[in-house]
Scaffold this active site. Structure first.
Site, PDB file in Angstrom:
ATOM      1  N   ASP A 166       0.416  -5.290   2.571  1.00 60.67           N
ATOM      2  CA  ASP A 166       1.750  -4.729   2.803  1.00 60.67           C
ATOM      3  C   ASP A 166       2.024  -3.496   1.955  1.00 60.67           C
ATOM      4  O   ASP A 166       2.984  -2.758   2.195  1.00 60.67           O
ATOM      5  CB  ASP A 166       2.810  -5.777   2.437  1.00 60.67           C
ATOM      6  CG  ASP A 166       3.164  -6.670   3.602  1.00 60.67           C
ATOM      7  OD1 ASP A 166       2.980  -6.251   4.745  1.00 60.67           O
ATOM      8  OD2 ASP A 166       3.632  -7.797   3.346  1.00 60.67           O
ATOM      9  N   CYS A 167       1.249  -3.330   0.916  1.00 59.52           N
ATOM     10  CA  CYS A 167       1.519  -2.265  -0.049  1.00 59.52           C
ATOM     11  C   CYS A 167       0.680  -1.013   0.183  1.00 59.52           C
ATOM     12  O   CYS A 167       0.797  -0.045  -0.560  1.00 59.52           O
ATOM     13  CB  CYS A 167       1.284  -2.795  -1.459  1.00 59.52           C
ATOM     14  SG  CYS A 167       2.340  -4.197  -1.812  1.00 59.52           S
TER      15      CYS A 167
END
Ligand code: BGC
Ligand code: NOJ
Length: 812
Positions: free
Chosen positions: A484-485
């Site tokens: 997600d990062c």
């Protein structure tokens, strides 16, 4: 150092001190009503949705940690104590907390009074039961006072923490006999209320927090308990409603008395809300409470819960010479799979319950470790998830469990999301053989007017990748992929901008090699589903696309010694020896290898050797190395974390099993098991003082080598690690993998692991599988017999109607 021990016979972890490094929690509830409960009785309860229907209030990030829970105060002369130690923290003469499967128990004592508490949620009611038994072990009569305490949450837990100008004026209760009804907002648009009741006459009650605690007190020294000694009979009007019962108890020497407290959630039909003007219709509460009036009622409900779990846990069991493996496989790993299935990433001590709901990618992965337990619930979940998908195959990143509607609160446009739907559905169909699910009509974005079959949803998932490729022909990453990062299109410059939501989620250049690996793996699984439906043309088309992706990865996703991770918005490599930091990442290496990319070319082995050389550390395999030391605008949140934490070179337990599985794919059982052990709770229990989180479940992240304290765990319970480690150990290391044709048995174990047996219930039959390894090999099946007959290969042919399969597999 340990703070307790495993009691495998009772399927419990026994905590022997309340002063664990962090609150060590358990989950109560199997379907709709859930409670989180810590070893000091902290926690909270909710119905279906931890954000929208929260029954009791919790103080996040409080000091001391973990205060607010369902408490019992025992007043014995001038001494006041709690069986769970908090909140008074009165030193106990003895303390024990047993976290079991769907229940927790305490046995504590103080000044010759013993208290035992049993807390659980029955399988078929929306309530939590707390049975408390007090025993006088002294030689003289004891006059005790027992006070219960819960603080109500005004339902929407998010609003409850913020909107005080309104909330301080809305609280309402009713008290009838021993039952306290919490009915805030019932007068307007709600048709539900909560109750807290006890099966005995009471000697007092309070429903106003201020009346019970007193000004400038908190729940470690309530004025009513410590100073007044008697409840005040307060009726809350606004402010903070609570539920307190007071029971005065006389115990002769040796005498015991027990009490059954029930905290419940009740609903009324819209037209039957009221008994009389302003008076709540209490029929559903009365019906529920009537079922739990005696200890015998509690015993019956508890036995039912135990039976429920014994049944579930009998579906996959192993007997091997390794107790830790047996313990994880037979008890804790599967239990955690159920909890992650129920909660997704919504409610834990690290997920506040108001932040995230059911993740699209998360819940699909949770299915992988859950589907064998209750396939019917997995089926419903798949339909719920698919119902939030967009028509072009892309997805909302999450949906709210109560409404089942997708939202973009934590972003959307993560381009790995669609492919996880294939993963979850394929696992379900392989487990059950139920292809009817593929023909179910399923809406898009909850709009039934545009519904198609689930199979068409999967096609759109597959084609989303086909139709969204970048300059190298690799999948565009969108907002991010599994990581997600890795926000390659976001370019956030200002503090406070959410990496998940800020800026464009799309870009025509940034590509993910990880999604390419997923496409190869789940593209093949999609092709198999198409074949099952007789659509060979679609299967062929899919396989062609998969081959194109495979070749593309080898051409532009290979860096010489390992797989590249991604290309950024400038088409620069990420996870390459060309990079200064972040030269090698776990995800693309683990997933491409487990998908089989580069296996026959010898590249997968090379990639996995590189992972060992560069990413391995004592506590697991780190997500990347070297850690990023400065913030990169073009990489996003991944570089926002200090080195060694979370996505910036932490050990993400979730993708350790990918590497371990990949090792089994190339037949290296020693290395697969070495990786398995590093993050396995039964092994890390020994270093609980470093690891800190519960020793019976996985946590999301363990601090990597660059961190201040390497080996320190965070974010326990709600992590895809549960499902993936269970798949790894049960399907790849022990090797019992469901295929469309039947169970495959192809173990990959470390040297010295020895023979083992597995019982597996599958499609209505029981499989007794004996694995022999006379030559102590890591992988390979020399022969297999099924009910005495030799069978070629390692798939047990599925015979419709056959109830028992006795299987002997000889490795060699
Ligand atoms: C975390 C990720 C998580 C994401 C969810 C980030 O802050 O680092 O692990 O997946 O939030 O939105
Ligand atoms: C936790 C999230 O729940 C999951 O969806 C994500 O894949 C990992 N973090 C990695 O960022």
């Amino acid at each position: 150092m340990k703070f307790g021990f495993f009691d495998d016979a009772n399927k419990e972890y026994v905590i022997t001190t309340p002063k664990t490094p962090l609150p060590w929690i358990n989950y109560l509830g199997t379907n709709d009503f859930f409670s989180l409960i810590s070893n000091t009785m902290g926690g909270y309860s909710f119905y279906k949705d931890a954000k929208l229907l929260r029954l009791t209030r919790y103080r996040y990030n409080g000091v001391p940690a973990d205060v607010n829970g369902k408490y019992f105060y025992i007043k014995d002369g001038d001494t006041v104590w709690n069986p769970g130690w908090q909140p008074t923290k009165t030193a106990l003469d003895s303390y024990e907390c047993r976290h079991g499967i769907g229940y927790s128990k305490w046995n504590s004592s103080k000044n010759d009074v013993a208290a035992s508490v049993l807390a659980f949620v029955p399988t078929d009611d929306t309530c939590e039961i707390n049975q408390i038994k007090l025993t006088n072990n002294s030689s003289s009569t004891k006059n005790l006072k027992l006070f219960s305490y819960v603080e109500w949450c005004l339902w929407n837990a998010d609003d409850d923490m913020k909107n005080f100008q309104r909330n301080f004026s809305t609280g309402e209760v009713e008290v009838i006999d021993s039952t306290i009804y919490h009915k805030t907002e019932y007068r307007e648009r709600r048709n539900h209320y909560a109750v807290y009741s006890v099966n005995s006459k009471i000697d007092g009650f309070d429903t106003s927090r201020d009346a019970f605690l007193g000004a400038y007190h908190d729940n470690h020294d309530p004025e009513v308990v410590f100073e007044k000694g008697e409840c005040t009979g307060s009726i809350a009007h606004g402010w903070s409603p609570v539920a307190v019962h007071q029971i005065n108890i006389t115990l002769a020497p040796g005498e015991s008395k027990s009490f059954v407290f029930v905290l419940g959630y009740c609903e009324n039909p819209e037209d039957q809300k009221w008994e009389s003007k302003g008076v709540v219709n209490k029929a559903p509460a009365k019906a529920m409470l009537a079922k739990y009036q005696t200890d015998a009622d509690v015993d019956k409900a508890f036995a039912k819960l135990k039976e429920y779990w014994d049944n579930l846990l009998s579906i996959y069991t192993v007997k091997s010479a390794n107790d830790k493996v047996n313990r994880m496989v037979n008890i804790w790993n599967q239990y955690q799979c159920m909890v992650t299935f129920n909660m997704s990433r919504s409610a834990s001590y690290y997920e506040s319950g108001i932040g995230r709901g059911m993740g699209f990618r998360d819940s699909n992965q949770d299915l992988l470790g859950f589907v064998h337990l209750i396939p019917e619930r997995a089926r419903e979940r798949i339909i719920d998830i698919a119902s939030t998908q967009f028509q072009n195959g892309s997805a909302y990143h999450q949906y709210q469990p109560l409404t089942k509607r997708g939202n973009s609160d934590i972003g959307s446009g993560f381009n790995d999301d669609p492919l996880w739907l294939i993963a979850g559905t394929s696992a379900y169909v392989r487990e059950t053989g139920d292809t009817s699910i593929l023909k179910e009509m399923v809406p898009y974005d909850n709009d039934m007017s545009v519904a198609t079959t689930l199979m068409e949803h999967l096609k759109r998932s597959f084609d989303f990748t086909v139709n969204n490729k970048g300059p190298h022909g690799l999948p565009l990453i969108g907002r991010a992929d599994w990581n997600d990062c890795l926000n390659l299109n976001c370019f956030s410059e200002h503090p406070g901008e959410s990496f998940q939501c800020f800026g464009p989620s799309e870009g025509p250049v940034a590509e993910s090699v990880f999604i390419a690996g997923m496409f190869v793996k789940y593209g093949e699984e999609y092709a198999q589903l198409a074949e099952l439906l007789g659509d060979t043309a679609e299967a062929e088309r899919a396989r062609k696309e998969v081959q194109i992706m495979y070749d593309t990865v080898l051409k532009d996703g290979w860096d010489g010694d390992w797989f590249v991770r991604a290309y950024d918005a400038y088409s620069h490599k990420i996870g390459s020896k060309e990079c200064e930091e972040g030269k090698i990442f776990i995800e693309s290496n683990g997933f491409c290898s487990l998908a089989g990319i580069g296996v026959k070319e010898g590249l997968a082995k090379k990639a996995l050797d590189s992972v060992k050389e560069h990413l391995d550390c004592e506590y697991g395999v780190m997500i990347l190395q070297p850690a990023y030391t400065v913030y990169h605008l073009e990489l996003g949140e991944i570089t926002s974390y200090p080195p060694g934490y979370k996505e910036n070179a932490g050990i993400f337990c979730h993708n350790n099993p990918w590497v371990s599985i990949a090792e089994t794919v190339i037949g290296r059982g020693d290395r697969a098991f070495e990786i398995y052990k590093k993050t396995c709770p039964a092994y890390t229990e020994e270093i609980s003082e470093i690891h800190k989180t519960e020793p019976y479940v996985y946590c999301q992240m363990v601090a990597g080598n660059d961190a201040y304290i390497p080996g320190e765990g965070k974010n326990s319970w709600l992590t895809g690690t549960a499902a993936w480690t269970f798949c790894n150990i049960s399907q790849y290391i022990l090797g019992v993998y469901p295929t469309h044709k039947g169970l495959q048995v192809d173990p990959c174990t470390p040297h010295g692991f020895g023979d083992f047996t597995i019982t597996r219930k599958f499609r209505g039959a029981t499989y007794n599988i004996e694995v022999k390894n006379p030559n102590d090999v890591e992988k390979g099946v020399k022969s297999m017999t099924v009910n005495g007959q030799n069978v070629d290969g390692c798939i047990i042919p599925y015979v419709e109607g056959q109830k028992e399969y006795n299987v002997v597999v000889t490795m060699g």
